[in-house]
Scaffold this motif. Sequence first.
Motif, PDB file in Angstrom:
ATOM      1  N   SER A 108       0.842  -1.190   0.000  1.00  0.00           N
ATOM      2  CA  SER A 108       0.000   0.000   0.000  1.00  0.00           C
ATOM      3  C   SER A 108       0.872   1.232   0.000  1.00  0.00           C
ATOM      4  O   SER A 108       1.984   1.213   0.507  1.00  0.00           O
ATOM      5  CB  SER A 108      -0.878  -0.028   1.261  1.00  0.00           C
ATOM      6  OG  SER A 108      -1.335   1.252   1.577  1.00  0.00           O
ATOM      7  N   PRO A 109       0.384   2.363  -0.557  1.00  0.00           N
ATOM      8  CA  PRO A 109       1.163   3.590  -0.457  1.00  0.00           C
ATOM      9  C   PRO A 109       1.330   4.022   0.996  1.00  0.00           C
ATOM     10  O   PRO A 109       2.210   4.781   1.326  1.00  0.00           O
ATOM     11  CB  PRO A 109       0.347   4.610  -1.245  1.00  0.00           C
ATOM     12  CG  PRO A 109      -0.931   3.967  -1.602  1.00  0.00           C
ATOM     13  CD  PRO A 109      -0.816   2.508  -1.324  1.00  0.00           C
ATOM     14  N   ALA A 110       0.494   3.513   1.885  1.00  0.00           N
ATOM     15  CA  ALA A 110       0.591   3.836   3.311  1.00  0.00           C
ATOM     16  C   ALA A 110       1.251   2.693   4.083  1.00  0.00           C
ATOM     17  O   ALA A 110       1.049   2.563   5.278  1.00  0.00           O
ATOM     18  CB  ALA A 110      -0.793   4.153   3.868  1.00  0.00           C
ATOM     19  N   ALA A 111       2.059   1.859   3.375  1.00  0.00           N
ATOM     20  CA  ALA A 111       2.755   0.763   4.052  1.00  0.00           C
ATOM     21  C   ALA A 111       3.667   1.353   5.119  1.00  0.00           C
ATOM     22  O   ALA A 111       4.303   2.374   4.908  1.00  0.00           O
ATOM     23  CB  ALA A 111       3.550  -0.061   3.054  1.00  0.00           C
ATOM     24  N   GLN A 112       3.714   0.694   6.261  1.00  0.00           N
ATOM     25  CA  GLN A 112       4.441   1.243   7.395  1.00  0.00           C
ATOM     26  C   GLN A 112       5.357   0.211   8.026  1.00  0.00           C
ATOM     27  O   GLN A 112       5.179  -0.979   7.841  1.00  0.00           O
ATOM     28  CB  GLN A 112       3.432   1.735   8.441  1.00  0.00           C
ATOM     29  CG  GLN A 112       2.542   2.843   7.916  1.00  0.00           C
ATOM     30  CD  GLN A 112       1.358   3.078   8.828  1.00  0.00           C
ATOM     31  OE1 GLN A 112       1.521   3.312  10.003  1.00  0.00           O
ATOM     32  NE2 GLN A 112       0.163   3.005   8.258  1.00  0.00           N
ATOM     33  N   ARG A 113       6.300   0.723   8.799  1.00  0.00           N
ATOM     34  CA  ARG A 113       7.138  -0.119   9.652  1.00  0.00           C
ATOM     35  C   ARG A 113       6.525  -0.069  11.037  1.00  0.00           C
ATOM     36  O   ARG A 113       6.350   1.007  11.595  1.00  0.00           O
ATOM     37  CB  ARG A 113       8.562   0.401   9.710  1.00  0.00           C
ATOM     38  CG  ARG A 113       9.318   0.180   8.468  1.00  0.00           C
ATOM     39  CD  ARG A 113      10.723   0.630   8.654  1.00  0.00           C
ATOM     40  NE  ARG A 113      11.503   0.027   7.593  1.00  0.00           N
ATOM     41  CZ  ARG A 113      12.803  -0.006   7.572  1.00  0.00           C
ATOM     42  NH1 ARG A 113      13.495   0.530   8.548  1.00  0.00           N
ATOM     43  NH2 ARG A 113      13.431  -0.576   6.582  1.00  0.00           N
ATOM     44  N   LEU A 114       6.203  -1.229  11.557  1.00  0.00           N
ATOM     45  CA  LEU A 114       5.574  -1.324  12.867  1.00  0.00           C
ATOM     46  C   LEU A 114       6.437  -2.173  13.784  1.00  0.00           C
ATOM     47  O   LEU A 114       7.119  -3.085  13.336  1.00  0.00           O
ATOM     48  CB  LEU A 114       4.188  -1.965  12.747  1.00  0.00           C
ATOM     49  CG  LEU A 114       3.205  -1.283  11.804  1.00  0.00           C
ATOM     50  CD1 LEU A 114       2.031  -2.194  11.527  1.00  0.00           C
ATOM     51  CD2 LEU A 114       2.753   0.030  12.385  1.00  0.00           C
ATOM     52  N   GLY A 115       6.372  -1.862  15.059  1.00  0.00           N
ATOM     53  CA  GLY A 115       7.041  -2.674  16.057  1.00  0.00           C
ATOM     54  C   GLY A 115       6.017  -3.196  17.038  1.00  0.00           C
ATOM     55  O   GLY A 115       4.960  -2.590  17.234  1.00  0.00           O
ATOM     56  N   ILE A 116       6.323  -4.306  17.652  1.00  0.00           N
ATOM     57  CA  ILE A 116       5.464  -4.838  18.701  1.00  0.00           C
ATOM     58  C   ILE A 116       5.938  -4.246  20.021  1.00  0.00           C
ATOM     59  O   ILE A 116       7.122  -4.324  20.359  1.00  0.00           O
ATOM     60  CB  ILE A 116       5.511  -6.376  18.732  1.00  0.00           C
ATOM     61  CG1 ILE A 116       4.905  -6.913  17.424  1.00  0.00           C
ATOM     62  CG2 ILE A 116       4.777  -6.924  19.951  1.00  0.00           C
ATOM     63  CD1 ILE A 116       4.985  -8.400  17.264  1.00  0.00           C
ATOM     64  N   VAL A 117       5.029  -3.641  20.739  1.00  0.00           N
ATOM     65  CA  VAL A 117       5.349  -3.040  22.030  1.00  0.00           C
ATOM     66  C   VAL A 117       5.621  -4.178  23.016  1.00  0.00           C
ATOM     67  O   VAL A 117       4.860  -5.149  23.053  1.00  0.00           O
ATOM     68  CB  VAL A 117       4.185  -2.144  22.507  1.00  0.00           C
ATOM     69  CG1 VAL A 117       4.494  -1.528  23.859  1.00  0.00           C
ATOM     70  CG2 VAL A 117       3.892  -1.061  21.469  1.00  0.00           C
ATOM     71  N   PRO A 118       6.695  -4.093  23.812  1.00  0.00           N
ATOM     72  CA  PRO A 118       7.038  -5.213  24.683  1.00  0.00           C
ATOM     73  C   PRO A 118       6.048  -5.494  25.814  1.00  0.00           C
ATOM     74  O   PRO A 118       6.077  -6.574  26.386  1.00  0.00           O
ATOM     75  CB  PRO A 118       8.403  -4.834  25.257  1.00  0.00           C
ATOM     76  CG  PRO A 118       8.674  -3.453  24.856  1.00  0.00           C
ATOM     77  CD  PRO A 118       7.699  -3.050  23.812  1.00  0.00           C
ATOM     78  N   SER A 119       5.179  -4.570  26.142  1.00  0.00           N
ATOM     79  CA  SER A 119       4.202  -4.770  27.211  1.00  0.00           C
ATOM     80  C   SER A 119       2.893  -5.309  26.665  1.00  0.00           C
ATOM     81  O   SER A 119       2.545  -5.056  25.521  1.00  0.00           O
ATOM     82  CB  SER A 119       3.888  -3.440  27.906  1.00  0.00           C
ATOM     83  OG  SER A 119       5.045  -2.877  28.449  1.00  0.00           O
ATOM     84  N   ALA A 120       2.157  -6.020  27.521  1.00  0.00           N
ATOM     85  CA  ALA A 120       0.772  -6.379  27.219  1.00  0.00           C
ATOM     86  C   ALA A 120      -0.101  -5.313  27.872  1.00  0.00           C
ATOM     87  O   ALA A 120       0.286  -4.702  28.871  1.00  0.00           O
ATOM     88  CB  ALA A 120       0.444  -7.756  27.761  1.00  0.00           C
ATOM     89  N   PHE A 121      -1.287  -5.081  27.312  1.00  0.00           N
ATOM     90  CA  PHE A 121      -2.158  -4.014  27.784  1.00  0.00           C
ATOM     91  C   PHE A 121      -3.523  -4.539  28.190  1.00  0.00           C
ATOM     92  O   PHE A 121      -3.973  -5.574  27.707  1.00  0.00           O
ATOM     93  CB  PHE A 121      -2.334  -2.954  26.692  1.00  0.00           C
ATOM     94  CG  PHE A 121      -1.049  -2.278  26.322  1.00  0.00           C
ATOM     95  CD1 PHE A 121      -0.589  -1.191  27.046  1.00  0.00           C
ATOM     96  CD2 PHE A 121      -0.294  -2.730  25.261  1.00  0.00           C
ATOM     97  CE1 PHE A 121       0.602  -0.573  26.712  1.00  0.00           C
ATOM     98  CE2 PHE A 121       0.901  -2.120  24.920  1.00  0.00           C
ATOM     99  CZ  PHE A 121       1.350  -1.039  25.655  1.00  0.00           C
TER     100      PHE A 121
END
Length: 131
Positions: A3-16
């Motif tokens: 997608s033109p809005a493709a992103q780099r995402l990370g997983i946050v180390p905490s659970a919520f």
Amino acid sequence: MTSPAAQRLGIVPSAFAVQHLPQATFPEDDDWIALVRAPEGLTVVREAWPTGSGDRWIGLYGGGTGHELDVPGMLAAIVGPLAEAAIPVFVASTFHADLVLVPEPRIKEAVTVLEEAGHRVDTRHLRAPGA
């Protein structure tokens, strides 16, 4: 397909945990990550206790690769594919990026869906549910 809005995402180390406090206007403690006040009460996002009861959510975040507020489609590019895969989300937006929470048991599936949609997900903080 990217997608033109493709992103780099990370997983946050905490659970919520996501809580609804119907009579509250502010939490009694300061252990929250995000607050949203609405006519029906207060929604609080906080770190979940490792062995606590209730639903746990795992966060995906832009990790410093934020975007300007006037860039359209950034959140839709993430939640759209998750919706198509019937994966529930809860979103808390910041000035720089969006924190997209998915149920802990569905995080691996969510990562696969997002990568197939053209996003890059850093999975170094991915752990077994309940860990």
